[in-house]
Design a protein around this motif. Structure first.
Motif, PDB file in Angstrom:
ATOM      1  N   THR A 103       0.658  -1.583  -0.188  1.00 38.87           N
ATOM      2  CA  THR A 103      -0.110   0.077  -0.020  1.00 38.87           C
ATOM      3  C   THR A 103       0.835   1.389   0.214  1.00 38.87           C
ATOM      4  O   THR A 103       0.312   2.227  -0.437  1.00 38.87           O
ATOM      5  CB  THR A 103      -0.984   0.004   1.191  1.00 38.87           C
ATOM      6  N   GLY A 123       0.276  -0.081  -5.366  1.00 38.47           N
ATOM      7  CA  GLY A 123      -0.576   0.335  -4.032  1.00 38.47           C
ATOM      8  C   GLY A 123      -1.467   1.339  -4.318  1.00 38.47           C
ATOM      9  O   GLY A 123      -2.370   1.757  -3.358  1.00 38.47           O
ATOM     10  N   THR A 151      -6.625  -2.235  -4.659  1.00 35.48           N
ATOM     11  CA  THR A 151      -5.409  -1.708  -5.276  1.00 35.48           C
ATOM     12  C   THR A 151      -5.134  -2.249  -6.623  1.00 35.48           C
ATOM     13  O   THR A 151      -5.635  -3.330  -6.924  1.00 35.48           O
ATOM     14  CB  THR A 151      -4.123  -1.893  -4.517  1.00 35.48           C
TER      15      THR A 151
END
Length: 481
Positions: A103, A123, A151
Motif C-alpha cells: 500500500t 498500491g 489496489t
C-alpha cells in the motif's frame, strides 16, 4: 474446502532473521503489534483469519526486491497483500507467513494522453487511479464496488472483473506492461506502452491472475480510453433471466460497444437492500421478479437517450421489459447503482449465504439458474437463492441462502455439498468456478475437478521455475498433490 479447518502454523523466523527483514523497511514500517496487525489478518467477509510475525510495508521497488532476496535465501514464506479486499483467502497468512503490504507503493508515475496510458504503482487504489485519469480527461474503465480500498496490484494479481467488463474487459485487458519483483529479488522491467511487441513470450500475462504466487507486481502501465461525453442509465423490470439475456442482445445490436454495463438482479435482493439500507428506494412502483440495470455511453453528446428509449420500447413490444425508468440526474443514476452494489453487503443481514462467483456462456445463464435453483432446493429444502451479476460477460454471483428455521452453522456446514451441486451445473455448461475473484485457498482443493489436468501440470511447472523454494504465497491457487 472446510472453512473451519485451520492449517498448521509454520515456525516463525528466528529473532535475528526477523530483525534483518525489519531493517529493510525500518521499524516505522514494520507492524509487529497484534492489534495494529488486525486489518491485515482478517478477510472482509470474516471467513478467513491469519497470523503473522510482521507486516512489512516497503516504500520502494528496491525494498521489495531486498525483502524477496532475503526471503528466497532463507526460505521464508511471504504473502503479498494489496487492499485486503479479496474474497477467496488468497491474501491472508493462514500459516503464519510474513505479510508484504504494497500500500505504500502508491505513486502515479506518469499519465500519457497521447499513448492513452497511465503508469501507476501497485498500491494505488482503483479510486485514485480513476480520479487521476479523469483529471487528464481520460477514463480508466475498471470499476468495482471496493474501488476506495482495492489496489491496482491486487486487481491485476487476481485478474479482477467488475461492472464494465462487458465493453472494456477485465484486468488482464487493461494492462500494457508490468514491473514485477521475482522470487529471487530480480526485477522484471516490462513497463512498455507498446501496442505491438512481438519479441517473444508475453510474460506479463503469467503474473496477472497468479495471485502473487509467481512474482509480486509493483507497477503497471494501464490502458486509458476517452472519457464518454454522454451516459444514460435505466432500471427495468423483466420477467425472467431469459428476457434479460434477450434484451442484452437488442441493446448490443443497436449500440455495439456502447453498452457499458448490463446487470441483472433478483427481486429478493432488491427487497433486502431496501429493507436494510435507509437510503435506497424501490425505483419502480410495481414489483417484478427480475430487474436489469443498463448503462450506455457515447462520444456523441446528443441522441443517446433516444436510442436507449428505443431499445427499451422494443423490449416492451417483445414482452422482455415490463416497466422501466430512466435516471434523470447523476444522483439518481448513483442511487440505481447503489442498489446493485449493496447486494453483497446486505446478505449478512438476512442470514448466512454460500456464495459462488461463476461464469457460463451468456446464452446459458437462464438454464444455469433454473438447474442450479432446482439442485439447491433438492439438496436443502427451504433454501432460496439470490443470483445477480454481470449478464454481459456471463459472470453470475450465485448465492444460496440459509433457510428459515435452519441454524446458521448447520447451513454453513453444507458448504462443500452446495459447491458440488452448483459447480456441477457450471461444469455441464463449460463454465468457470471462478469468474473474477480468483482461487486463493477457497477453491484450491477442488480446482483439479474442474481444470484441465494438462493445464494444472503446466501451472505447477511454471511455479517451480519461477519460485523453486516456494516462498511466494505458498498454499494458494495450486491444489496440493
Amino acid at each position: 474446502m472446510n472453512l473451519q479447518t485451520k492449517p498448521p502454523l509454520i515456525p516463525p523466523p528466528a529473532p535475528e532473521l526477523l530483525k534483518r527483514f525489519i531493517d529493510i523497511v525500518g521499524q516505522k514500517y514494520a507492524v509487529t503489534d497484534r492489534d495494529l496487525q488486525e486489518p491485515y489478518l482478517v478477510e472482509m467477509r470474516d471467513l478467513f483469519h491469519g497470523t503473522t510475525p510482521v507486516v512489512l510495508r516497503p516504500g520502494s521497488v528496491e525494498e521489495v526486491s531486498a525483502i524477496l532476496k532475503l526471503a528466497n535465501e532463507t526460505k521464508t514464506a511471504i504473502v503479498p497483500q494489496g487492499g485486503n479486499t479479496g474474497l477467496v483467502g488468497g491474501q491472508i497468512p493462514h500459516r503464519g507467513e510474513i505479510i508484504l503490504s504494497l500500500t505504500r507503493l502508491n505513486k502515479i508515475r506518469e499519465i500519457d494522453t497521447v499513448s492513452n496510458t497511465m503508469t501507476v504503482e501497485a498500491g494505488v487504489t482503483l479510486q485514485n487511479a480513476r480520479a487521476a485519469a479523469s483529471d487528464a480527461d481520460r477514463l480508466y474503465p475498471q470499476l468495482l464496488p471496493s474501488e476506495g480500498t482495492c489496489t491496482i496490484g491486487g486487481n491485476l494479481s487476481t485478474n479482477a472483473g467488475g461492472i464494465a467488463a462487458l465493453v472494456h474487459g477485465i484486468s488482464r485487458q487493461h494492462a500494457v506492461g508490468l514491473e514485477v519483483v521475482l522470487a529471487d529479488g530480480r526485477v522484471l522491467n516490462n513497463l512498455n506502452k507498446l501496442k505491438k511487441d512481438n519479441t517473444g513470450y508475453d510474460l506479463k500475462n503469467l503474473f496477472i491472475g497468479a495471485e502473487g504466487t509467481l512474482g509480486i507486481i509493483t507497477a503497471a502501465v494501464l490502458k486509458l480510453v476517452p472519457k464518454p461525453r454522454a451516459v444514460e442509465t435505466a432500471y427495468a423490470g423483466v420477467p425472467s433471466p431469459q428476457a434479460a439475456v434477450d434484451l442484452l442482445g437488442i441493446a448490443s445490436a443497436r449500440l455495439s460497444g456502447g453498452v457499458t454495463s448490463f446487470e441483472m438482479m433478483a427481486r429478493n435482493g432488491i427487497e433486502a437492500v431496501i429493507k436494510f439500507d435507509s437510503v435506497s428506494r424501490d425505483p419502480l412502483a410495481t414489483v417484478y421478479p427480475w430487474y436489469v440495470l443498463i448503462e450506455v455511453s457515447s462520444q456523441k453528446r446528443e441522441g443517446l437517450r433516444e436510442v436507449l428509449e428505443e431499445i427499451l420500447a422494443e423490449g416492451v413490444d417483445k414482452g422482455l421489459v415490463l416497466d422501466a425508468t430512466f435516471a434523470e440526474s447523476l444522483e439518481q443514476a448513483k442511487a440505481f447503482w447503489r442498489i446493485r452494489e449493496l447486494f453483497g453487503e446486505v446478505q449478512r443481514h438476512i442470514g448466512a449465504s454460500i456464495k459462488h462467483d461463476i461464469s457460463v456462456p451468456i446464452a446459458k445463464i437462464p438454464e444455469f439458474i433454473v438447474e442450479a435453483d432446482a439442485a439447491i432446493a433438492k439438496l436443502i429444502p427451504g433454501a432460496t437463492t439470490m443470483p445477480f451479476g454481470h449478464v454481459g460477460d456471463g459472470n453470475i454471483h450465485y448465492n444460496a441462502m440459509q433457510p428459515p428455521g435452519m441454524a446458521k452453522q448447520d447451513f454453513l456446514n453444507r458448504w462443500d455439498d452446495v459447491n458440488e451441486v452448483v459447480f456441477g451445473v457450471v461444469k455441464k455448461y463449460n463454465g468457470s468456478i471462478s469468474a473474477e475473484h480468483g482461487v486463493g485457498v477457497m477453491k484450491r482443493d477442488i480446482l483439479h475437478i474442474y481444470k484441465d489436468p494438462v493445464a494444472l501440470d503446466l501451472m505447477r511447472g511454471i511455479k517451480q521455475l519461477l519460485d523453486p523454494n516456494g516462498i511466494l504465497n505458498p498454499g494458494k491457487v495450486l491444489p496440493q498433490r
